[in-house]
Write an enzyme that holds these catalytic residues in place. Structure first.
Site, PDB file in Angstrom:
ATOM      1  N   LYS A  35      92.263  52.877  97.233  1.00  0.00           N
ATOM      2  CA  LYS A  35      91.110  53.597  96.714  1.00  0.00           C
ATOM      3  C   LYS A  35      90.477  54.417  97.825  1.00  0.00           C
ATOM      4  O   LYS A  35      90.522  54.005  98.990  1.00  0.00           O
ATOM      5  CB  LYS A  35      90.091  52.605  96.137  1.00  0.00           C
ATOM      6  CG  LYS A  35      90.612  51.768  94.978  1.00  0.00           C
ATOM      7  CD  LYS A  35      90.863  52.590  93.738  1.00  0.00           C
ATOM      8  CE  LYS A  35      91.265  51.711  92.570  1.00  0.00           C
ATOM      9  NZ  LYS A  35      91.491  52.483  91.334  1.00  0.00           N
ATOM     10  N   HIS A  73     103.549  51.391  84.837  1.00  0.00           N
ATOM     11  CA  HIS A  73     102.114  51.599  84.684  1.00  0.00           C
ATOM     12  C   HIS A  73     101.872  52.182  83.300  1.00  0.00           C
ATOM     13  O   HIS A  73     102.639  53.018  82.835  1.00  0.00           O
ATOM     14  CB  HIS A  73     101.568  52.531  85.766  1.00  0.00           C
ATOM     15  CG  HIS A  73     100.092  52.378  85.973  1.00  0.00           C
ATOM     16  ND1 HIS A  73      99.172  52.872  85.080  1.00  0.00           N
ATOM     17  CD2 HIS A  73      99.377  51.775  86.956  1.00  0.00           C
ATOM     18  CE1 HIS A  73      97.947  52.577  85.505  1.00  0.00           C
ATOM     19  NE2 HIS A  73      98.048  51.906  86.637  1.00  0.00           N
TER      20      HIS A  73
END
Length: 458
Positions: free
Chosen positions: A166, A287
């Site tokens: 992140k 994903h």
């Protein structure tokens, strides 16, 4: 036109259809539009999903009628509709005779989703007979292969401590690789976030080169193997393969430490199969970004997250994200654990059908979305085991002492759960876990009342 005399056989028994082994069975929640009968609409749905249309056609013969999809059970009050699809309906590869998921979707979730007499229809479960199941690739790798690389037992090797770098976008190559290195000093596994690829500010080749170096340095410093899931998602088959080949070449001797992430929902079955068949020795990380558009309980069409998970095992996903079962920030609840069981077990019960996987390798549940060290014990209590890949972005990088401490706190939380020790008690002798309470005070106050006094925090 009422086609129920042809496309409905309510005398058929589900047990007989399963014993016969020649039908894929699908269970839907379906509601007709006002003015349409339930059986009439269900029969039209089955016709559009197989051999029929809205009128009789002159080219239909006896063989055609023999492969009709058939409505075999309805419950209008509960809006349940079940359809049996003959396996002969589904397309096969010309190169090897294998099954293809796109054909399954085209028939079972195709034109029927836009029919004018259907208010909504959503698939909640499906059953695959042995003769059709064996035509799918299934996984070539799973968490057991990660445990092997990590030097753990290949049975019950425990949670793989992971993260997502992140922020998901905006990091240039060196800060990205530095973040990887910091986490790897305490954790096992890092994944690209799904949009990360080859942005102009972070060229893939430069980023991957630095990440490979960060992995080597972290392994040298810790004496432990590390894992990285690299995003190879692309529109083009050749682009995906080119990315994969470059990544493996760059990681070199650590190539078996690399998984390939594919955004399987947005790119579809072709991309998953490209990765599965082009790189069978890599962990295929499915994903599911975007899936909520159809799988959310708020959406009444398409299919559920359970169905998506079950399809991923057929396609050959080594692991797929399964949400947080109500313990993180993602939509879901505790009952979602049936997804993990269907992915991981040799045989499992779904909402409507029992599925035997006939020795097909398991697909590993990947847990992500708002998880941190404080939320893990409740999640494991619900699931019943810790043999998952757990990826915490904010749960690692939001730790007050940084990502290394965040990773250690996640591992300590799992260790406490496995030992049957209360998390606050365990935190008294594990600093990183104790600091997780201070890092996520809202969760701490909600889940562990009295923690401030117990840990001496004002």
């Amino acid at each position: 036109m009422d086609q129920s005399n042809r496309y409905a056989r309510l005398d058929l028994k589900e047990a007989d259809l399963i014993a016969g082994g020649r039908h894929v069975l699908c269970a839907y929640i379906m509601k007709p539009k006002a003015g349409y009968g339930y059986l009439e609409t269900a029969a039209h749905f089955a016709a559009e999903s197989s051999t029929g249309t809205n009128v009789e056609v002159s080219t239909t013969d006896d063989f055609t009628r023999g492969v009709d999809a058939l409505v075999y059970e309805i419950d209008p009050e509960k809006e349940i509709m079940k359809i049996a699809y003959p396996v002969e309906l589904f397309d096969r590869n010309i190169i090897d005779g294998g099954a293809m998921l796109c054909s399954f979707l085209t028939l079972t979730i195709g034109n029927n989703q836009g029919m004018g007499d259907v208010e909504y229809a959503k698939m909640h479960d499906f059953y695959v007979p042995p003769c059709y199941l064996r035509l799918f690739d299934g996984p070539s790798m799973n968490i057991a292969d990660m445990w092997r690389v990590l030097g753990r037992p290949v049975v019950d090797g425990g949670m793989v401590v992971g993260t997502i770098i992140k922020p998901k976008l905006g990091l240039r190559p060196k800060p990205f690789a530095d973040a990887c290195y910091e986490f790897w000093l305490g954790g096992d596994f890092i994944k690209n976030d799904e949009p990360q690829g080859n942005q102009t500010f972070a060229p893939l080749k430069e980023t991957i080169r630095l990440v490979a170096d960060a992995m080597k340095r972290a392994q040298d410093e810790t004496g432990e193997a590390k894992l990285f899931s690299a995003n190879i998602t692309a529109d083009d088959h050749y682009e995906m393969v080119a990315r994969g080949e470059y990544i493996l070449e760059t990681f070199g001797e650590n190539a078996d430490h690399v998984a390939f992430l594919v955004d399987g929902y947005v790119t579809g079955p072709a991309a998953i199969t490209t990765a599965r068949r082009s790189f069978p020795r890599q962990f295929l990380h499915y994903h599911r970004a975007g899936h909520g558009a159809v799988t959310s309980p708020q959406s009444m069409r398409g299919y559920t997250a359970f169905v998506l998970s079950k399809m991923s095992r057929l396609q050959g996903a080594s692991g797929i994200h399964t949400g947080t079962m109500g313990y993180g920030k993602m939509e879901g609840d505790a009952s979602d654990k049936i997804m993990a069981y269907m992915l991981n077990d040799e045989a499992a019960q779904g909402p409507f059908y029992h599925q035997d996987w006939l020795g097909m390798k398991a697909t590993t549940p990947i847990i992500s979305g708002g998880m941190n060290a404080l939320r893990l014990p409740g999640f494991f209590d619900n699931l019943g085991h810790s043999n998952v890949i757990q990826t915490s972005g904010g749960g690692a990088f939001g730790h007050l002492d940084g990502a290394t401490a965040g990773a250690k706190s996640l591992r300590q939380s799992c260790d406490a759960w496995k030992a049957g020790v209360d998390l606050v008690t365990y935190a008294k002798s594990h600093r990183e876990l104790a600091r997780a309470f201070e890092s996520f005070p809202n969760d701490a106050d909600k889940l562990y009342p009295g923690w401030r006094v117990a840990l001496g925090v004002n």
